[in-house]
Design a protein around this motif. Structure first.
Motif, short mmCIF file in Angstrom:
data_model
loop_
_atom_site.label_atom_id
_atom_site.label_comp_id
_atom_site.label_asym_id
_atom_site.label_seq_id
_atom_site.Cartn_x
_atom_site.Cartn_y
_atom_site.Cartn_z
N GLY A 76 7.43 1.63 3.82
CA GLY A 76 8.15 0.68 5.20
C GLY A 76 7.17 1.21 5.91
N GLY B 21 3.40 -1.74 6.62
CA GLY B 21 3.22 -3.57 6.81
C GLY B 21 3.18 -4.03 6.26
N PHE B 22 2.10 -3.92 4.80
CA PHE B 22 1.60 -4.38 4.01
C PHE B 22 1.85 -5.53 3.50
CE2 PHE B 22 -2.51 -2.21 4.69
CZ PHE B 22 -3.68 -3.05 4.39
N GLU C 214 1.02 -1.28 0.00
CA GLU C 214 0.49 0.20 0.12
C GLU C 214 0.86 1.27 0.17
OE1 GLU C 214 -2.54 0.09 -0.39
OE2 GLU C 214 -3.87 -2.07 0.19
N CYS C 215 1.82 1.59 0.90
CA CYS C 215 2.22 2.62 1.37
C CYS C 215 3.81 2.32 0.37
CB CYS C 215 2.74 2.87 2.50
SG CYS C 215 3.79 1.75 3.38
N CYS D 144 9.49 -3.44 0.15
CA CYS D 144 9.32 -2.17 -0.08
C CYS D 144 10.41 -1.08 0.30
CB CYS D 144 8.18 -1.03 0.07
SG CYS D 144 7.38 -0.69 1.79
#
Ligand code: FES
Length: 428
Positions: free
Chosen positions: A374, A377-378, A370-371, A410
């Motif tokens: 970092g 946490g997905f 998602e983000c 990520c």
């Protein structure tokens, strides 16, 4: 089959249970009289949670506005695909856009050769990128709800290039629910927010200004918008209109040009002090990485309490070669990346300058994310063997995860061959 709810007579002995037992029968009768559907889905809390945090929102592009080096997309719910309404959000939050690259789109255009490079032929990759919502939160409500996002042309931008090439009025898209913590919180923040923006980093502040204007948010907002020249200012007319409302001020800070009515230079501690005009203010920042390096030093000079300083980090591309902690001898290397997916091994390559998540996606594995910074946490995955470099400011793992070999791909860069267990999600 409906389940009858039983009781333990022994446990109830001595508690005057005759009345209670009658009530059990009454309750069972009421339950059995209900229609055959999942009772739990009727709880208001569940309905509200689904509205506020939908797993996916199906939307259509309603309008495309051409800007200097970006496009603004107005997105409306796609009722035919089951999205009746859009989730409400806090000004400053983002949504992720999920696209399948490598698949022919509805208009018949496939990805460009540039986009295909690095993808093995026939690979179909689900790519997820976060974009700040630039419309005011109230736009998501009412009879004609919509979101707006701004997509900037980025050299070598994989997903942004795809969106800019493929999204036209009528195009379908899939979004996440609203995400992120980059919003005003009155228990923590000061009543005055100084917003330092750079380039397309103006988008979350556009939403905040809209929220202050319509009364959804009740704080004073001063936007310091840093651009190279006047010609580089995005959405100036709209910002000037917002600045005519109480509680909103917009100051343009030009680094490469001196002009009357504009500040010249960078968003320095001195400039922030000049416009703070109170001792207590929160500093929010959104912009390119180079601006953050400078602003972090300014925030230190201002001696602001940590709770009052917020840097938006969602998804920003990082030049890892410029990271002082990255082992320079690894630059230019390409490592073997083994992905354990549902018990099967997929072997691919990952360059030292790219995140492990990018390589996973390019290999066609639908890794959750998602983000991309970092934080959420997905993308949490298990590092079975090998070594990664994680920039300290993006290492938001729990201590136990860091200790027992879990990584957020990520923000992880390979510095050796790797073996990782990935837990993929459904494609869009
Ligand atoms: S995508 Fe959020 S931590 Fe990786």
């Amino acid at each position: 089959m409906k389940k009858r709810y039983g009781y333990d007579k022994k446990a109830l002995k001595g508690l005057g249970y005759t009345k209670f037992l009658t009530e059990v029968h009454e309750r069972n009768k009421i339950i059995e009289a209900q229609p055959e559907e999942e009772i739990v889905s009727k709880y208001n809390a569940n309905i509200l949670a689904e509205r506020l945090h939908p797993r996916a929102q199906y939307v259509k592009v309603a309008e495309v506005t051409e800007l200097k080096d970006a496009r603004r997309f107005k997105l409306v719910p796609d009722k035919e695909r089951g999205t009746e309404r859009l989730a409400f959000f806090r000004a400053g939050q983002y949504v992720t856009v999920r696209v399948i690259i490598g698949k022919t789109d509805e208009a018949g255009d496939g990805p460009t050769d540039t986009l295909k490079s690095g993808m093995s032929s026939g690979t179909e990759s689900v790519m997820i990128r976060p974009y700040s919502l630039c419309s005011a939160p109230m736009s998501a409500l009412g009879e004609a709800p919509f979101y707006e996002i701004l997509v900037k042309k980025v050299p070598d931008g994989f997903v942004s290039s795809w969106i800019l090439e493929n999204w036209k009025p009528g195009s379908e898209a899939v979004l996440s629910g609203p995400l992120g913590n980059f919003y005003y919180q009155d228990l923590r923040d000061a009543e005055h927010v100084i917003a330092a923006a750079g380039g397309s980093g103006i988008t979350p502040f556009l939403s905040m200004a809209g929220a202050v204007k319509d009364g959804t948010e009740k704080f004073k907002l001063t936007i310091l918008y840093g651009c190279r020249t006047e010609a580089d200012i995005l959405l100036k007319q709209e910002l000037d209109e917002l600045a005519s409302h109480d509680g909103i001020r917009v100051v343009y800070v030009l680094s490469d040009e001196e002009k009357t009515g504009y500040e010249h230079g960078f968003i320095s501690a001195e400039l922030i002090r000049k416009y703070a005009d109170e001792t207590d203010f929160s500093l929010f920042a959104c912009g390119p990485a180079a601006m953050y390096d400078f602003l972090k030093k300014q925030a230190e000079a201002l001696k602001l309490p940590r709770r009052l300083v917020r840097f938006e980090v969602s998804g920003g591309a990082r030049n890892i070669a410029a990271d002082p902690g990255f082992p320079k001898e690894k630059l230019g290397e390409s490592y073997e990346l083994k992905l354990l997916v549902h018990g099967e091994m997929i072997v691919t390559k990952c360059r030292a300058e790219e995140t492990v998540l990018t390589a996973i996606e390019r290999a066609g594995v639908h890794a959750p994310s998602e983000c991309r910074s970092g934080e959420c946490g997905f993308c949490r995955s298990r590092l079975i063997s090998g070594e990664v470099y994680i920039p300290a400011d993006t290492d938001k793992r729990r201590m136990a995860d860091a200790r027992y070999g879990w990584i957020h791909p990520c923000t992880s860069y390979p510095v050796s061959d790797l073996e990782i267990e990935v837990y993929p999600v459904d494609a869009v």
